[in-house]
Scaffold this motif. Sequence first.
Motif, mmCIF file in Angstrom:
data_model
loop_
_atom_site.group_PDB
_atom_site.id
_atom_site.type_symbol
_atom_site.label_atom_id
_atom_site.label_comp_id
_atom_site.label_asym_id
_atom_site.label_seq_id
_atom_site.Cartn_x
_atom_site.Cartn_y
_atom_site.Cartn_z
ATOM 1 N N THR A 80 -1.887 25.889 30.168
ATOM 2 C CA THR A 80 -0.668 25.215 29.697
ATOM 3 C C THR A 80 -0.444 23.886 30.416
ATOM 4 O O THR A 80 0.443 23.128 30.030
ATOM 5 N N GLU A 81 -1.236 23.651 31.467
ATOM 6 C CA GLU A 81 -1.092 22.459 32.311
ATOM 7 C C GLU A 81 0.303 22.369 32.915
ATOM 8 O O GLU A 81 0.883 21.300 33.042
ATOM 9 N N GLU A 82 0.837 23.540 33.292
ATOM 10 C CA GLU A 82 2.149 23.611 33.916
ATOM 11 C C GLU A 82 2.036 24.190 35.321
ATOM 12 O O GLU A 82 1.226 25.074 35.581
ATOM 13 N N ALA A 83 2.858 23.684 36.202
ATOM 14 C CA ALA A 83 2.989 24.224 37.550
ATOM 15 C C ALA A 83 4.359 24.877 37.648
ATOM 16 O O ALA A 83 5.263 24.576 36.857
ATOM 17 N N TRP A 84 4.507 25.775 38.591
ATOM 18 C CA TRP A 84 5.789 26.438 38.796
ATOM 19 C C TRP A 84 5.977 26.728 40.277
ATOM 20 O O TRP A 84 5.020 26.754 41.042
ATOM 21 N N SER A 85 7.222 26.931 40.655
ATOM 22 C CA SER A 85 7.560 27.238 42.033
ATOM 23 C C SER A 85 8.784 28.144 42.037
ATOM 24 O O SER A 85 9.702 27.946 41.245
ATOM 25 N N VAL A 86 8.769 29.141 42.917
ATOM 26 C CA VAL A 86 9.894 30.066 43.071
ATOM 27 C C VAL A 86 10.218 30.168 44.559
ATOM 28 O O VAL A 86 9.312 30.296 45.390
ATOM 29 N N PHE A 133 7.184 22.861 35.508
ATOM 30 C CA PHE A 133 7.074 21.491 35.016
ATOM 31 C C PHE A 133 5.653 21.218 34.528
ATOM 32 O O PHE A 133 4.698 21.825 34.981
ATOM 33 N N LYS A 134 5.576 20.330 33.584
ATOM 34 C CA LYS A 134 4.300 19.883 33.046
ATOM 35 C C LYS A 134 3.664 18.959 34.083
ATOM 36 O O LYS A 134 4.317 18.066 34.615
ATOM 37 N N ARG A 148 -7.263 21.058 41.625
ATOM 38 C CA ARG A 148 -7.376 22.095 40.594
ATOM 39 C C ARG A 148 -6.975 21.610 39.215
ATOM 40 O O ARG A 148 -7.431 22.132 38.200
ATOM 41 N N ARG A 149 -6.116 20.619 39.133
ATOM 42 C CA ARG A 149 -5.657 20.141 37.826
ATOM 43 C C ARG A 149 -6.764 19.466 37.033
ATOM 44 O O ARG A 149 -6.727 19.440 35.816
ATOM 45 N N ARG A 150 -7.736 18.914 37.691
ATOM 46 C CA ARG A 150 -8.793 18.162 37.021
ATOM 47 C C ARG A 150 -9.564 19.035 36.022
ATOM 48 O O ARG A 150 -9.902 18.599 34.947
ATOM 49 N N ALA A 151 -9.829 20.284 36.422
ATOM 50 C CA ALA A 151 -10.670 21.162 35.591
ATOM 51 C C ALA A 151 -10.092 21.370 34.200
ATOM 52 O O ALA A 151 -10.841 21.454 33.226
ATOM 53 N N SER A 152 -8.781 21.444 34.085
ATOM 54 C CA SER A 152 -8.186 21.696 32.786
ATOM 55 C C SER A 152 -8.219 20.462 31.874
ATOM 56 O O SER A 152 -8.046 20.584 30.677
ATOM 57 N N PHE A 153 -8.443 19.299 32.448
ATOM 58 C CA PHE A 153 -8.472 18.079 31.649
ATOM 59 C C PHE A 153 -9.889 17.574 31.403
ATOM 60 O O PHE A 153 -10.105 16.682 30.591
ATOM 61 N N GLU A 154 -10.860 18.082 32.137
ATOM 62 C CA GLU A 154 -12.229 17.577 32.021
ATOM 63 C C GLU A 154 -13.039 18.390 31.042
ATOM 64 O O GLU A 154 -12.784 19.481 30.709
#
Length: 154
Positions: A80-86, A133-134, A148-154
Amino acid sequence: MTTHEQPTGNLTFDECWDLLDSDTLGRLAVVVDGHPEIFPVNYVVHRRSIVFRTSGVTKLWNAKEERPAALEIDGYDPHTEEAWSVVARGGTGVIEDQADRDAVDILGLEPWQPGEKVHYIRLSARALTGRRFKVTRPDVWNTRVQDRRRASFE
């Protein structure tokens, strides 16, 4: 909003608990000698509280004194290319009741670090917040190769 900003969304109380329940590792923050200390802890969710085990010293001392603490977890979903925090904030206490300890053990609370961890600590959340958030595309700004975000866009 500029073209580089992404909207954020607050997570509901139930979404925060679902994310806490689906994870096993968090960062516990406590105050020691007037300054913050952060410890990685593996945990389980038991009766809408967070439980971890420790061998003693700092985390046990804070729990016996029923001092406030916070536990934070976060993650990234490449699909989903989303990050989250709790973040859960509240008081801590030592679990003495053997039936509660047994119930926590059934949930699979086993320490990752070697050594005897005989003290069970409960963080009772008085405040629970989260956001999702996106993530900005890495082609918008330079990222490290190991990001880690790179893998989902490459």
